[in-house]
Every structure is written in C-alpha cells, then in structure tokens.
Design an enzyme around this catalytic site. Structure first.
Site, short mmCIF file in Angstrom:
data_model
loop_
_atom_site.label_atom_id
_atom_site.label_comp_id
_atom_site.label_asym_id
_atom_site.label_seq_id
_atom_site.Cartn_x
_atom_site.Cartn_y
_atom_site.Cartn_z
N GLU A 7 26.40 13.46 37.73
CA GLU A 7 27.72 13.24 37.15
C GLU A 7 28.84 13.86 37.98
OE1 GLU A 7 30.01 13.95 32.90
OE2 GLU A 7 27.94 13.30 32.98
N LYS A 8 28.51 14.93 38.68
CA LYS A 8 29.53 15.63 39.47
C LYS A 8 28.87 16.34 40.66
CE LYS A 8 30.72 17.82 35.73
NZ LYS A 8 29.64 17.51 34.77
N ASP A 103 25.21 13.70 32.91
CA ASP A 103 25.02 14.76 31.93
C ASP A 103 24.21 14.25 30.75
OD1 ASP A 103 26.36 16.53 33.48
OD2 ASP A 103 28.14 16.69 32.22
N ASP A 105 24.13 13.44 27.74
CA ASP A 105 24.78 12.95 26.53
C ASP A 105 25.11 11.47 26.74
OD1 ASP A 105 26.97 12.94 28.23
OD2 ASP A 105 27.94 14.66 27.30
N TYR A 316 23.40 23.61 28.80
CA TYR A 316 24.40 22.54 28.68
C TYR A 316 25.35 22.81 27.51
CZ TYR A 316 26.27 17.81 28.43
OH TYR A 316 27.10 16.72 28.41
N ARG A 318 27.91 20.92 25.96
CA ARG A 318 28.43 19.94 24.99
C ARG A 318 27.35 19.56 23.97
NH1 ARG A 318 30.74 18.89 29.91
NH2 ARG A 318 32.99 18.52 29.95
#
Length: 693
Positions: A7-8, A103, A105, A316, A318
C-alpha cells in the site's frame, strides 16, 4: 517473477527486508534471489472520474442530475501517481504472479485490486495479509499467502462504499449548490454519506446545549452514628421522569423529620468482586483515550499510531476488534521484557486475560506492541505518548485483577427508606499502573463514606438530616474522543426501538479508518471548528443540516447511514450482493437529488423567468456582490443582464465595450474559442516574451 504490491513504500521496504537480497530501483525493490520484486502504491493511485466527464458538453446541468455512471471511469491521481502506475504496468509484463499486499482492511484490498483491474491484469493473484510489520510477523504472513479470489467480497464492499460515496456526495452536493445559487446563496455546498450525519451529531448537541434550562433538585442525606451516610430513596410520586426531587420544601421537611430518629437496618449485604483490566485498544478506543488523557485530536492519534506501525513497534492500527488470538499469547514474555513490563509488580506472563479469544478476532486483532524496542530518537513526540498508552494497556493484561468488596445497607427512618453503599478495595491489582480509561464501561460502584458490618434489625441513630442542593448541567460539547465514540455507538442516539436494536451490533458511522478524516473534512469545509479540545458546528454547518432536514432528512440521519455501514459489512462477509446494494443507492440518489434540486431550502421567495438560452423556466433574479441585479438560469447556468426586471443580454453575447475594444486593438482579434465559441485575442507581446512557446 513474483510482483508484490504494497500500500505504501514503508510497507514494501519491510516486506523486501524480510525476503532478503533487496536492491532499490526506481519505483520498486528487486529481490533477485527470490525472483521477487516489491513495488507500492501511495494509498489510492487512482481516483473516480468527475461528474462532468460522464455528461455531454463537459458541464453538469440541473437537467443531467443525477449523474449515474453505467461504466465507472478511473484515472491516475495528480502528482506522481501516473508514474507509479506505469512502473506497476511495466512490472506486470514480466509477472507470473501478483501479490496484493495492501493494508489488512477493505480499503487496502480495493486500492491494489483496482490498479490490477485498471491495467487489465488477468494472471495469478494472491493476498498477503499483514497485521504488523516486525520481521517475525512479515515472515509468518509470507508463509501463509492466500488466493486473492477469497477476498472478493472484501473488495466488493470497498467498491460499494466508494461508489455510494460518489453517487451521494457528487449528485447531492451539485443539486444543493445549484438550488441555493438560484436562491441567491453563493458558493459550493458539500453533502457526504458519512460527513453529513456526523455534522448532524454536532448540530444536535449544540441545540441541546443552547436550549438547556438548568433545574435545581435536592437530595436528603441521613448522617447516622458510626460515620454512616445514607441517601433517601424517594417515592416515584415525588420525583420527575429522571428520578429527581424538585420540591425543596419537601426535602427540608424530610430532613427535619428524620433528625434524632431511630434508623433500623432492614437489609445488609456484602459481596466480593473482581475487575479485570480493560481489553486492548481498538483505534476508536485509542483515539478516545488519547483525546481525554493527552489532548490529541483523532487525526493526530491515527497519525501517531500509523507511525508506530510503520516503525514496527505496534500492530496494525485501523482495527475495530479489541480481542487477541490465543496463538500470540506465547510471545507475551518476550514482548513484556522488550517494553519494560517484566519487572512491574504482580506481572505474570502466563496470565490469560479474557482478551485472548481467537473466536472473537475478526479481520484484525487488538492494538498491541510487537516486542520491537522503539527507537525513541526516531519517533515523534506524539508517537511516544501514544506508544505509552498502548504499552500500558498491554502490561495491564498480565497484572492481577482489582479485588474489592461492595457493601449495601438499607434503613428505615420514621417510615422512610434510606440506602448506604460503600466499595472497599482490598487489592488494587492492575489499577496500580496508570490512569483508568474513560471508556472502560465497568461498574465502579458507589462510595458514600464508611459502612461497617451491620445486622438486620440493628438500630442506629440518625444524628441529623441534611438537604443537598444540586443543579442539572447541560451536555458537554463533543471532543475528538467523544465524537468518535458517538459515531461508533450511534445506536445510543437513535430513538426508534427497532432501529436501535438493529444498529446496536453494527459499526456505526464510517469505519475505524475513516472517522478521524470525516472530522477533519467538516473542519476544512468550515462546517465545524475546534475550540481548544471541543468541536462545535459553525453557523454554516447548522444552516446545512437545517436545510437538509426540510427536504431530505435521511441525508442527515445517523441511523440511516449506519444501516448502510451494516449493509457494507454484509457484502464483506458474503451475506449480500454488490449489485443489490448499488441499486438501492441509485434509487436513493435519484430521490435525494430531485428533493435537493427542487425543494424549498430557504424562506426567501425567488423571482423566476423563462431562460432565453435553454427555454427552461428557472432563470432566477439575483444580486451581485456590488448590489447589481442580474439573472442566472439554474438549469444551464447562463447569466444575463437585467432588462426591466427580466433577463436581458447574455453576458457572453454583449457587444464589445471599451475594455474589449482596447484588448482587440492591443492584441488583435483571434479565432473563436473551441470550448465556449466566444472571441479570443492574439497576445503578440506575450508570445514575443515567451519566445513563441
């Protein structure tokens, strides 16, 4: 070749570091020994097309609303997104397998999957699900890569959220703005599926505070020999709906009546109890604790938690699940030692708190330390303070419970009932460590002075009666923490009993990952403002909610939006279909757009005429900032001068005046503009200065 898309960049670096042999290239990391290349997104590389890209002419008219795409368009975001999409496209040409490492989610699932769809990837696709970035966790996740097809429902849930937000937000915002512009209210207005009902919470709280009328009420206290303090248990016919006594004369009468009278014990109970430490934080719980204890905003808390995650020292962030998998319990001793908890009094790494429950763990588990020693020099001040909260929460899981005894005595004094209660702590247990969290939700019991052992039938003396005057207080304005809590437990604010029961088990407004950003959106768009720790709606925010409640009340109803979140959760769990959800959203968008475009939002009466340009009947008479009358069509947006109270010359069609003549003589007449068909001017001097470019 295997391509892993994170994701990043920081996550890609963590993955490549575990794979080994990493060599940094432009836009990816090459791990040649493992025949793997790790690349990344920067969050969402792609964005939804704007409404004007779906209509003829490139401008959304009232007649176009609602804009309902039949084929949804995506394009790279501004900045470096286009370049990174090209990097991924080139890597895919050599790929035998792609691994989605977004990520853990639904949004992380979407932002990688949508790039693969955009680039027309049809090969083998797997899923890497990371809950923390320490080497051991990454290594374990790499050994358990799954088929990405199993995550299709999660992708569809995120896609449904994205498209529902676009349909509601874009169409309703344009419809509302056009209506208000026609009513002489300037500017653009914004409506959002989650943003607007969150604003409604702020507005309703403001109204509660503004309309609050304080009331005096009274308690009668009996002071008995032996230091016992007992409270009068008032009959229902003497109190209001909230159980308060408003009659001071009656309170004074009872205080006089019981003074120097016998107090007979009618019942006495003792009960031993234990209270375990609170379970680990969810993101919302962490944001509330950081708000109350550290004064941090929800946005700053999320940023700090993300920093800790990327530094590999916490899991993580979130997460909306506070429970932990039992399989992780074996690492407790090492984690406690790494975070300085091994020497805390009463600590026992073998203790199993109720938080260790694999059956209750969903996509993520509670937010805890990983066991990596944080590099204090590299962490921001906020990250250090938030880490202390997470560290404290984890250590408390391995401390003994608080042990206490509750005591209750009931007395009869001259025919009136009184009650005394006390809570005696024998072992503070985990409460030795740090402050208790505001949102523990644990029963604290009553502590009203000493309460010795009593026997039923025993008689004490009421040495005096006393009236204690109190005053009701208004509800407090929301802070970041309490607003996040209200968004999470929105069922508490719903009055309909059936809806309340249904919403009790759902996630409320938005998700753990988006609630902080919703607060910031309201502040950025000037619908809300911060005053120290408090969040208040602005006059503009109050006006928006009042207008919406006139013509489209569901848009401002937290319960309505929470039900949509419930439906999105059903899609993610495979219990509901994407197509059925989207049809409901399309139907609702049609209804809301029409209501916002045609509804009477203000109390003013607008003067409307036929539009000379499009023939419609909604050409409104307005006033410019300078006070001059003009006319604008709400449908085609054409503007006209005033001709005796009616639309006159269209502004674009006015004969060239003095300014136009000066421009023409200075630069020369140019060809018609291909977009608006109006005249242009050749800027010779400008071309000469720029070398003809």
């Amino acid at each position: 070749m295997r391509i892993i898309i994170a994701e990043k960049p920081s996550v890609a670096q963590a993955i490549a570091g575990v794979i080994g042999g990493a060599k940094r290239s432009d836009g990816f990391i090459d791990c040649p020994q493992a025949k793997t290349r790790v690349t990344w997104c920067f969050g969402h590389l792609l964005e939804q097309a704007k409404p004007e890209e779906y209509v003829d002419g490139g401008k959304v008219l009232a007649s176009h609303l609602p804009v309902i795409p039949t084929t949804w368009k995506l394009s790279p975001r501004d900045g470096g997104a286009g370049k990174q999409v090209k990097v991924i496209r080139d890597l895919l040409k050599e790929a035998a397998e792609v691994v989605n490492a977004g990520d853990a989610d639904r949004e992380g699932q979407l932002l990688v999957d949508e790039v693969l769809l955009f680039l027309n990837w049809k090969g083998k696709t797997s899923r890497l699900w990371l809950s923390s970035l320490d080497d051991a966790s990454v290594r374990k996740a790499l050994s358990g890569i799954k088929n990405n097809a199993a995550m299709r429902p999660v992708y569809e849930s995120a896609l449904a959220r994205q498209r529902a937000d676009w349909l509601m937000g874009m169409n309703c915002s344009i419809a509302l703005s056009r209506n208000l512009q026609g009513c002489g209210v300037p500017g653009a207005w914004s409506v959002g599926r989650v943003q607007t009902p969150t604003l409604a919470l702020l507005v309703d709280r403001k109204r509660e505070i503004d309309h609050f009328k304080p009331r005096d009420f009274y308690q009668v206290i009996a002071y008995l020999d032996g230091g016992i303090r007992a409270v009068w248990q008032m009959p229902d016919d003497l109190v209001d709906e909230d159980g308060r006594l408003l009659d001071k004369a009656k309170a004074d009468e009872v205080a006089r009546q019981i003074t120097d009278k016998a107090a007979r014990v009618t019942k006495f109970t003792r009960k031993a109890g234990e209270r375990a430490a609170p379970i680990p934080y969810t993101l919302g719980g962490l944001q509330k604790a950081a708000s109350s204890r550290l004064g941090l905003s929800a946005k700053d808390t999320l940023a700090a938690a993300q920093e800790l995650y990327e530094a590999k020292v916490t899991t993580y962030p979130r997460t909306d699940c506070p429970y932990l998998p039992v399989e992780m319990h074996g690492a407790a001793a090492g984690i406690l030692k790494a975070i300085g908890g091994a020497d805390v009094a009463g600590i026992d790494p073998a203790r199993k708190h109720a938080a260790w429950n694999t059956a209750k763990v969903e996509a993520h588990h509670g937010l805890i330390p990983t066991g990596q020693s944080p590099d204090a020099a590299s962490l921001s001040a906020n990250a250090k303070r938030v880490f202390d909260l997470i560290r404290e929460s984890y250590i408390r899981l391995f401390m003994p419970p608080e042990k206490f005894e509750t005591r209750e005595g009931l007395f009869e004094i001259d025919g009136l009932a009184f009650r005394a209660a006390a809570r005696v702590v024998f072992d503070p247990g985990w409460t030795r460590l740090g402050a208790k969290d505001e949102d523990e939700g644990q029963e604290q019991g009553e502590a009203q002075g000493a309460l010795p052992d009593l026997r039923e039938g025993e008689v004490r003396t009421c040495e005096r009666g006393e009236v204690v005057a109190k005053r009701t207080t208004p509800p407090k304005p929301y802070t970041d923490g309490t607003l996040i809590a209200a968004m999470t437990g929105v069922h508490r604010l719903v009055t309909d009993p059936k809806l309340k029961a249904r919403l009790k088990e759902t996630s409320g407004l938005g998700t753990e990952a988006t609630r902080a950003s919703m607060i910031e959106v309201l502040i950025t768009r000037e619908y809300a403002e911060r005053r120290k720790k408090e969040i208040h709606p602005t006059d503009r925010g109050v006006q928006l909610i009042d207008m919406l409640r006139k013509v489209a009340p569901d848009l401002a109803d937290p319960g309505y939006t929470a039900l949509q979140e419930d439906a999105l959760a059903d899609i993610a769990a495979g219990r509901a279909a994407l197509a059925a959800f989207m049809q409901v959203q399309v139907d609702a968008t049609r209804e809301f757009s029409r209501a916002l475009l045609e509804g009477k939002l203000t109390d003013g009466q607008m003067v409307m005429h036929a539009c000379p340009a499009c023939g419609g009947s909604r050409c409104a008479q307005l006033k410019s900032k300078a006070g001059n009358v003009y006319h604008r069509c709400m449908d085609c947006q054409a503007a006209f001068g005033d001709d005796g109270g009616k639309p006159g010359k269209r502004f674009e069609d006015r004969p060239a005046g003095e300014t136009a003549q000066k421009t023409s003589s200075a630069a020369g007449a140019g060809p018609k503009c291909p977009t608006c068909k109006g005249p242009t001017a050749r800027m010779k001097a400008s071309l000469a200065r720029s070398g003809g470019r």
